[in-house]
Scaffold this active site. Structure first.
Site, PDB file in Angstrom:
ATOM      1  N   TYR A 105       6.074 -20.905   6.629  1.00 41.08           N
ATOM      2  CA  TYR A 105       7.097 -20.203   5.839  1.00 41.08           C
ATOM      3  C   TYR A 105       6.799 -20.332   4.344  1.00 41.08           C
ATOM      4  CZ  TYR A 105      11.639 -18.568   4.261  1.00 41.08           C
ATOM      5  OH  TYR A 105      12.646 -17.875   3.644  1.00 41.08           O
TER       6      TYR A 105
ATOM      7  N   GLY B 229       0.836  -1.205   0.000  1.00 39.13           N
ATOM      8  CA  GLY B 229       0.000   0.000   0.000  1.00 39.13           C
ATOM      9  C   GLY B 229       0.866   1.248   0.000  1.00 39.13           C
TER      10      GLY B 229
ATOM     11  N   GLN C 133      -3.307  -5.020 -10.599  1.00 46.78           N
ATOM     12  CA  GLN C 133      -4.394  -4.085 -10.349  1.00 46.78           C
ATOM     13  C   GLN C 133      -3.934  -2.625 -10.368  1.00 46.78           C
ATOM     14  OE1 GLN C 133      -6.669  -4.857  -6.733  1.00 46.78           O
ATOM     15  NE2 GLN C 133      -8.383  -5.410  -8.042  1.00 46.78           N
TER      16      GLN C 133
ATOM     17  N   ARG D 155       1.252   4.163  -2.851  1.00 46.27           N
ATOM     18  CA  ARG D 155       0.994   5.580  -2.563  1.00 46.27           C
ATOM     19  C   ARG D 155       2.172   6.462  -2.965  1.00 46.27           C
ATOM     20  NH1 ARG D 155       1.418   8.185   2.288  1.00 46.27           N
ATOM     21  NH2 ARG D 155       1.563   6.245   3.473  1.00 46.27           N
TER      22      ARG D 155
ATOM     23  N   THR E 253      21.578 -19.268   0.898  1.00 42.54           N
ATOM     24  CA  THR E 253      22.637 -18.253   0.850  1.00 42.54           C
ATOM     25  C   THR E 253      23.390 -18.242   2.178  1.00 42.54           C
ATOM     26  OG1 THR E 253      21.246 -16.947  -0.642  1.00 42.54           O
ATOM     27  CG2 THR E 253      23.066 -15.797   0.403  1.00 42.54           C
TER      28      THR E 253
ATOM     29  N   HIS F  14      24.572 -15.012  11.804  1.00 40.11           N
ATOM     30  CA  HIS F  14      24.593 -15.175  13.262  1.00 40.11           C
ATOM     31  C   HIS F  14      25.045 -16.596  13.597  1.00 40.11           C
ATOM     32  CE1 HIS F  14      23.310 -15.233  17.419  1.00 40.11           C
ATOM     33  NE2 HIS F  14      23.260 -13.919  17.340  1.00 40.11           N
TER      34      HIS F  14
ATOM     35  N   ALA G  92      11.649 -10.436  -1.202  1.00 37.08           N
ATOM     36  CA  ALA G  92      12.730 -11.414  -1.035  1.00 37.08           C
ATOM     37  C   ALA G  92      12.062 -12.767  -0.814  1.00 37.08           C
ATOM     38  CB  ALA G  92      13.618 -11.031   0.139  1.00 37.08           C
TER      39      ALA G  92
END
Ligand code: UDP
Length: 214
Positions: free
Chosen positions: A46, A3, A63, A7, A76, A82, A15
């Site tokens: 997921y 949205g 649309q 705008r 990847t 981490h 992704a």
């Protein structure tokens, strides 16, 4: 976000993931393949979440002509992951550096095709610079396919680790094979293809984890 993009007339990237193909029945996977996804399994939130996101992106494009790009990102890895990320490359490297058991889920015969982070980033930048009529989805991954046991052996060798390889139970709906067909990316993203193969990428990633783990 869609949205907002509509705008302010922004270009927006989804992704997405190779998980939209589920446990694929065709190999390697190209973008025309609709996938083989269990809608009610442990991985479904997921897989189906990403599939639904792709649908919403396409609907905003159909649309409202929102400038969307959908990248289906395959496994990847690279520096700055981490240590507790939980995915296979970081798990194996962290375990190997600490001489802890290397945990293979299942018998290690399942395959994945691992992409180094820099190749992904180059692909995404090129995707964002394509014309507005190119929405994707487009696979971005490295087609070099390895068995998980091969990855474990490689990591043990490259780290000179004393780790033992141990086998744990396989999570439900774990895909048995995965490898991208990257013809579309190659064609639409100015000849893009991965430049960094597994040995070189693992070397850089091992170096990184050694620098952060005492
Ligand atoms: N895996 C494994 N040991 C680990 C973590 C993962 O054997 O410590 C396996 C996992 O079951 C899967 C593969 O490695 O078959 C890739 O897992 P990852 O979570 O990295 O990615 P994905 O399954 O989403 O492709």
């Amino acid at each position: 976000m869609l949205g907002l993009a509509k705008r302010i007339k922004a270009k927006i990237l989804q992704a997405s993931t190779s998980e939209v193909y589920g446990d694929p029945k065709i190999h390697p996977q190209n973008e025309e393949y609709w996938g083989n996804v269990n809608p009610v399994g442990r991985r479904s939130c997921y897989d189906e979440g990403k599939r639904c996101a792709e649908t919403l992106f396409m609907d905003y494009y159909f649309q409202n002509k929102v400038k969307i790009k959908i990248a289906r990102i395959f496994n990847t890895y690279g520096p700055r992951m981490h240590p507790n990320d939980g995915r296979v490359v970081s798990n194996f490297i962290v375990q190997a550096i600490q001489n802890k058991d290397i945990t293979i889920y299942g018998d290690g015969s399942q395959t994945r095709s691992f992409q180094y982070i820099d190749d992904l980033l180059e692909g995404l930048i090129r995707l964002m610079n394509t014309g507005d009529d190119f929405t994707g989805p487009v696979n971005i991954g490295n087609p070099n396919e390895f068995k998980i046991i091969e990855l474990a052996e490689k990591v043990v060798k490259m780290t000179n680790s004393k780790s033992k390889i141990v086998f744990k139970s396989l999570p439900s709906d774990d895909p048995t094979q995965r490898k991208p067909n990257i013809s579309l990316a190659n064609k639409m993203l100015n000849g893009w293809e991965p430049k960094i193969q597994l040995d070189e990428g693992l070397d850089k990633t091992i170096h990184y984890f050694k620098s952060i783990i005492k």
